[in-house]
Design a protein around this motif. Sequence first.
Motif, PDB file in Angstrom:
ATOM      1  N   VAL A 129       0.853  -1.182   0.000  1.00 34.15           N
ATOM      2  CA  VAL A 129       0.000   0.000   0.000  1.00 34.15           C
ATOM      3  C   VAL A 129       0.887   1.230   0.000  1.00 34.15           C
ATOM      4  N   GLU A 130       0.555   2.169  -0.852  1.00 36.04           N
ATOM      5  CA  GLU A 130       1.298   3.411  -0.902  1.00 36.04           C
ATOM      6  C   GLU A 130       0.285   4.549  -0.976  1.00 36.04           C
ATOM      7  N   GLU A 146      -8.034  -8.638  -4.178  1.00 37.31           N
ATOM      8  CA  GLU A 146      -6.735  -8.916  -3.540  1.00 37.31           C
ATOM      9  C   GLU A 146      -6.656  -8.374  -2.114  1.00 37.31           C
ATOM     10  N   VAL A 147      -7.699  -7.643  -1.711  1.00 39.88           N
ATOM     11  CA  VAL A 147      -7.670  -7.007  -0.397  1.00 39.88           C
ATOM     12  C   VAL A 147      -8.855  -7.503   0.427  1.00 39.88           C
ATOM     13  N   GLY A 148      -8.567  -8.296   1.438  1.00 39.12           N
ATOM     14  CA  GLY A 148      -9.648  -8.789   2.303  1.00 39.12           C
ATOM     15  C   GLY A 148      -9.999  -7.740   3.337  1.00 39.12           C
ATOM     16  N   LEU A 159      -3.525  -8.837   0.998  1.00 39.47           N
ATOM     17  CA  LEU A 159      -3.527  -7.878   2.100  1.00 39.47           C
ATOM     18  C   LEU A 159      -4.835  -8.024   2.852  1.00 39.47           C
ATOM     19  N   MET A 160      -4.765  -7.959   4.167  1.00 38.30           N
ATOM     20  CA  MET A 160      -5.996  -8.041   4.968  1.00 38.30           C
ATOM     21  C   MET A 160      -6.158  -6.761   5.785  1.00 38.30           C
ATOM     22  N   GLY A 212       2.659 -14.826   7.749  1.00 41.32           N
ATOM     23  CA  GLY A 212       3.251 -13.833   6.852  1.00 41.32           C
ATOM     24  C   GLY A 212       2.271 -12.961   6.096  1.00 41.32           C
ATOM     25  N   MET A 213       0.997 -13.015   6.447  1.00 41.70           N
ATOM     26  CA  MET A 213       0.013 -12.159   5.788  1.00 41.70           C
ATOM     27  C   MET A 213       0.319 -10.679   6.031  1.00 41.70           C
TER      28      MET A 213
END
Lengths: 248, 261
Positions: A10-11, A86-88, A165-166, A194-195
């Motif tokens: 994330v940026e 891709e983002v939970g 990514l969560m 490692g999430m």
Amino acid sequence: MSTNNRRKMVEAKEIIKVYGSFRALDRVSLDVYDGEKVVIIGPSGSGKSTLLRSINRLEEIDRGTIVVDGMDLYDPKTDITKVREEVGMVFQSFNLFPHKTVLDNLTLAQIVVRKRSRHEAEEKAMALLERVGLASKAKSYPGKLSGGQQQRVAIARSLAMEPKLMLFDEPTSALDPEMIGEVLDVMKDLAKEGMTMAVVTHEMGFAREVADRVIFMDAGRIVEEGTPEHFFTQPTHERAKLFLSQIL
Amino acid sequence: MSIEAKKQIIDVGDGAAIPRKSDRGLFTAWRIAFFGAIGTISYLAYTKPDPYLEILKFVPDGIAVTFKVTLGAILLAIVIGLITGLGRISKNRFFNGIASLYVEIIRGIPLLVQIFYIYYALGNIVKVPAILSAIIAMAVCYGAYMGEVVRAGIESIAKGQREAALSLGMNGRQAMIHVILPQAVKVILPPVGNEFIALLKDSSLVSIIAVADLLRRGREYASESFTYFETYTVIALIYLIITLFFSKIIGVMEERVSVNK
């Protein structure tokens, strides 16, 4: 932390979010690296949930840029559903689908979005339910489950999409105290594997144990940022000191 | 904290009181009215076959037409209502504008006027049977009300449900089809049942455009035999029996839906 050579998941740069005349986010910048666990804390109304929710664009920002997994959220060419795949996200109020069984909660998006076969989706779902200790509840409806169980199902539902990514938005705030532990345990396991995680929470024990980095927000800004050791033992900002003295 | 979605109570129209088992008083009233009506009609037909039995023999065609109009109109109205309801919550300004305009216009014109208007307006363009024109008029009118029912039903589903669906990568359409609408249906069903009964009663209005429905058949009989009082007694009782019958069915359906939640 040797985060400099790792990939940024994330940026977010200089993001501003305004509600009427109120600045919920005031030029906030945040990077989350691959595999990093960032815990965001702060008093209510400080903008931490807004920041988290802007990462999958459930919240629209007014200015600034957010790039997630290499995709610019506000580039007209970006398909936001591709980012969200891709983002939970795990919500404070669980938000399980009440008209579907636990199993169907886990398979729905796999089938509709990921286009997996029902068989494949159910296999994946059962493996995840096993992992959160709720395989026996597969055929139950969410309404029959306790809050802690519902939240574990909600986490499993997100994981079924195999996100990179969560995001956790106060995942234990709506739970009775005796159920907080079971949800945090699932999150800790996830962290160990490692999430990449961004977590808004009031659970300081969790922050201390799991976070690579703690971010403290106040009045729409990030006012303190550092390792848990640094943050909990020698915060520099007055507001952070006050906050810690109130909750610890 | 309970996360049970707050089910918004949708304002019901002028259908009929729908009795549930839990609703003791209403349930009793329903029984008295329903069996009382059947009893009265049987008694009258038995003791005074002329004219009561004659009337009963004359009107079944009309009952069939009333059902045809009601059923056709409600099905079409549900489709129109679904489209209108989705339009009313749409962010697309064009779609939203059209739907809102439709609702505003229809709600502002009496149904009787609409029936006349659509009958003669349609008649100017294409030759359609009166019954079809009646069905279209009723559906156009009730579609607007149904649209509001659908809109309220969708809006009663907690925002978090949509957010959860979107966060899993669904697009707006998928979230609507798989998550919002299935839940909204349960909220919408009771008021739709109510609209159905209201429509059944309002269908008597179509008798003025040469549709031989129950009321029209009654009028035909009465004007030939001059038994106005007797005929309209029978007509009223038949409407009452039909309406009560359906209100009961809807009550049972409602209870079913709320049980298997």
